[in-house]
Design a protein around this motif. Sequence first.
Motif, PDB file in Angstrom:
ATOM      1  N   TRP A 322      35.934  49.190  41.145  1.00  0.00           N
ATOM      2  CA  TRP A 322      37.098  49.966  41.540  1.00  0.00           C
ATOM      3  C   TRP A 322      38.371  49.320  40.997  1.00  0.00           C
ATOM      4  CZ3 TRP A 322      37.498  54.482  44.500  1.00  0.00           C
ATOM      5  CH2 TRP A 322      36.305  54.967  45.026  1.00  0.00           C
ATOM      6  N   SER A 324      42.482  49.390  41.807  1.00  0.00           N
ATOM      7  CA  SER A 324      43.479  49.811  42.792  1.00  0.00           C
ATOM      8  C   SER A 324      44.728  50.333  42.094  1.00  0.00           C
ATOM      9  CB  SER A 324      43.825  48.640  43.713  1.00  0.00           C
ATOM     10  OG  SER A 324      44.440  47.605  42.968  1.00  0.00           O
ATOM     11  N   PRO A 325      45.655  50.958  42.848  1.00  0.00           N
ATOM     12  CA  PRO A 325      46.898  51.457  42.228  1.00  0.00           C
ATOM     13  C   PRO A 325      47.740  50.371  41.577  1.00  0.00           C
ATOM     14  CG  PRO A 325      46.567  52.472  44.376  1.00  0.00           C
ATOM     15  CD  PRO A 325      45.537  51.395  44.243  1.00  0.00           C
ATOM     16  N   PHE A 339      40.023  44.855  51.275  1.00  0.00           N
ATOM     17  CA  PHE A 339      39.143  45.716  50.480  1.00  0.00           C
ATOM     18  C   PHE A 339      37.744  45.106  50.410  1.00  0.00           C
ATOM     19  CE2 PHE A 339      43.375  46.668  48.764  1.00  0.00           C
ATOM     20  CZ  PHE A 339      43.387  48.058  48.856  1.00  0.00           C
ATOM     21  N   ASN A 356      48.856  50.854  50.605  1.00  0.00           N
ATOM     22  CA  ASN A 356      47.543  51.149  50.038  1.00  0.00           C
ATOM     23  C   ASN A 356      47.441  52.570  49.486  1.00  0.00           C
ATOM     24  OD1 ASN A 356      46.152  49.266  52.774  1.00  0.00           O
ATOM     25  ND2 ASN A 356      46.543  48.541  50.690  1.00  0.00           N
ATOM     26  N   TYR A 360      43.162  55.653  43.052  1.00  0.00           N
ATOM     27  CA  TYR A 360      42.131  54.662  42.812  1.00  0.00           C
ATOM     28  C   TYR A 360      41.136  55.206  41.781  1.00  0.00           C
ATOM     29  CZ  TYR A 360      43.743  52.115  46.970  1.00  0.00           C
ATOM     30  OH  TYR A 360      44.499  51.411  47.886  1.00  0.00           O
ATOM     31  N   SER A 361      40.574  54.303  40.990  1.00  0.00           N
ATOM     32  CA  SER A 361      39.595  54.695  39.965  1.00  0.00           C
ATOM     33  C   SER A 361      38.287  53.958  40.209  1.00  0.00           C
ATOM     34  CB  SER A 361      40.116  54.364  38.559  1.00  0.00           C
ATOM     35  OG  SER A 361      41.290  55.091  38.283  1.00  0.00           O
ATOM     36  N   CYS A 362      37.202  54.723  40.249  1.00  0.00           N
ATOM     37  CA  CYS A 362      35.866  54.150  40.379  1.00  0.00           C
ATOM     38  C   CYS A 362      35.162  54.283  39.031  1.00  0.00           C
ATOM     39  CB  CYS A 362      35.070  54.864  41.466  1.00  0.00           C
ATOM     40  SG  CYS A 362      33.341  54.330  41.559  1.00  0.00           S
ATOM     41  N   GLU A 376      38.406  59.451  39.710  1.00  0.00           N
ATOM     42  CA  GLU A 376      39.693  59.157  40.335  1.00  0.00           C
ATOM     43  C   GLU A 376      39.751  59.741  41.736  1.00  0.00           C
ATOM     44  OE1 GLU A 376      42.682  60.605  37.715  1.00  0.00           O
ATOM     45  OE2 GLU A 376      42.529  58.886  36.350  1.00  0.00           O
ATOM     46  N   ARG A 378      42.365  59.910  45.238  1.00  0.00           N
ATOM     47  CA  ARG A 378      43.708  59.672  45.767  1.00  0.00           C
ATOM     48  C   ARG A 378      43.630  59.412  47.267  1.00  0.00           C
ATOM     49  NH1 ARG A 378      48.735  59.917  44.276  1.00  0.00           N
ATOM     50  NH2 ARG A 378      48.127  60.708  42.218  1.00  0.00           N
TER      51      ARG A 378
END
Length: 525
Positions: A322, A324-325, A339, A356, A360-362, A376, A378
């Motif tokens: 993952w 994070s932003p 996390f 937070n 976010y991207s997985c 992605e 949100r």
Amino acid sequence: MSLNGRTIPTWLGVCKVNCKGLAFLLVFTVGICGSAPGMCPTACICASDIISCTNKNLSRVPGNLYKSMKRLDLSYNRIALLEPEWVPVLFEKLNTLIVDHNSISSIITGSFSTTPNLKYLDLSSNSLKTLGSPVFQELKALEVLLLYNNQITQIDSLAFGGLYNLQKLYLSYNLLLNFPLDLYVGKHKLTDLALLDISFNRIRLMPIQRLSSVPAKQLSGIYLHGNPFYCDCVLYSMLIFWYQRQFSSVVDFKNEYSCLLQSDPRGHNKLPLLLDNFLNCSESTVNSSFQAFGFIHDAQVGDRLIVHCDSRISDVGTHFVWVSPDNRLLEPDRETSNFKVFPNGSLEITDAQLENSGLYSCIAINKKRLLNETIEVRINVSNFTMNRSHAHEAFNTAFTTLAACVASIILVLLYLYLTPCPCQCKAKKKKRKLNQSSAHSSILNSTMPQELNSTMPADEKKASTGKRVAFLEPVHEPKDSQNGKVKLFPNDSVITESILKTTRTKSDSDSVNSVFSDTPFMPPT
């Protein structure tokens, strides 16, 4: 060697017995050889473990086929019914059976009991109308089932029960009205089903909310193009969501998706469903679809939130990461404050905070298959207390504005209807208007009113019959109370009473004639 007369009968008896045994042995050997591998029916073509009996006008499977065959092609024949006896011999090694372009109209339970190890079954281009339950229960190892180009209108919820290894199901070009949701939800769902082709049927509505819980691995293989869907923004949002995730079922057939207006169910005018937002759907509707499919998550400060990585790559050996932003790398092997990433790809936020929030991207990586996918998600974190205070302030502002509007309306009504004129003044004006209207009516009518005529003496009635209309000239009275207006009658009540009360004893014809005479009227000198 010499033979005497006694030995000859003995040899004949032995020969007679042995000949019977030899005959029996010969029949047994022929029977065994007839069923042994190597025999091929005259109506078929045999090649090693493949037998083709296509277009031979067959109504059932020949009984003397290879028992070691693995592929049997019976297409373009006259097979009309599948029953337990339609394959007379057990074929344990048979894994591919092709029976397309026949006349099959019904399948009876137990029809595949002699072919239990099938992996590929082709029943396309037949005359099937319904699929009862359970008709494929013996095919535990079946992986591909072709039923396209039939006339299927209804599928029982247990029709595919037991096909736990089924991976591909083709139901296109049928007459289905409802989406077979039982394939994905419920106790009989097929968890390994990766492809469902249900295109070009008669489905108008989709169970979108129920499909939101289906994993992306299965959603990516649902082909829906060619159905006469009703134009709906929720359906549009789901398909746009699939398109953005690069599902081949939507990307490859984007132009095949169309919809109908509910006022035009016959489909005279088909509208493009995925071209340039033709439906003009709002952004909130599209976002709600993303939220339903788990790609927008809302949380409050302090909540524990778990976000799943719904990737199409879910094989063993897939590694999840993952981002994070703030571009921090979150991995299962190491823990980061607040996390935690699980081996299955799920992300846990133990104590959600305002900072937070973000995108976010997985990233799912499978090194053995050389595949990767980025998803992605949100996350929106809000403060309930702050939101409540803002809502309270907004309510106070709205209430103050509403109260001011009501007070203004009341003041306007008071100004319009509560004038300073006393009630007695209103009554006098009303009475004056009534007298004026009666005076006008009495002057303009050649006959007297009925009530007045009934109270007059007979001689006055006779005298009044000769009266005619008299025109009075307006009199101008420049008074301040009249605002410069013309007043026809200087004293309305006096003139009205003088006209109504004037009595004549006899008809003054000269006077009347002088009014309407053709000769000019000369004033006295």
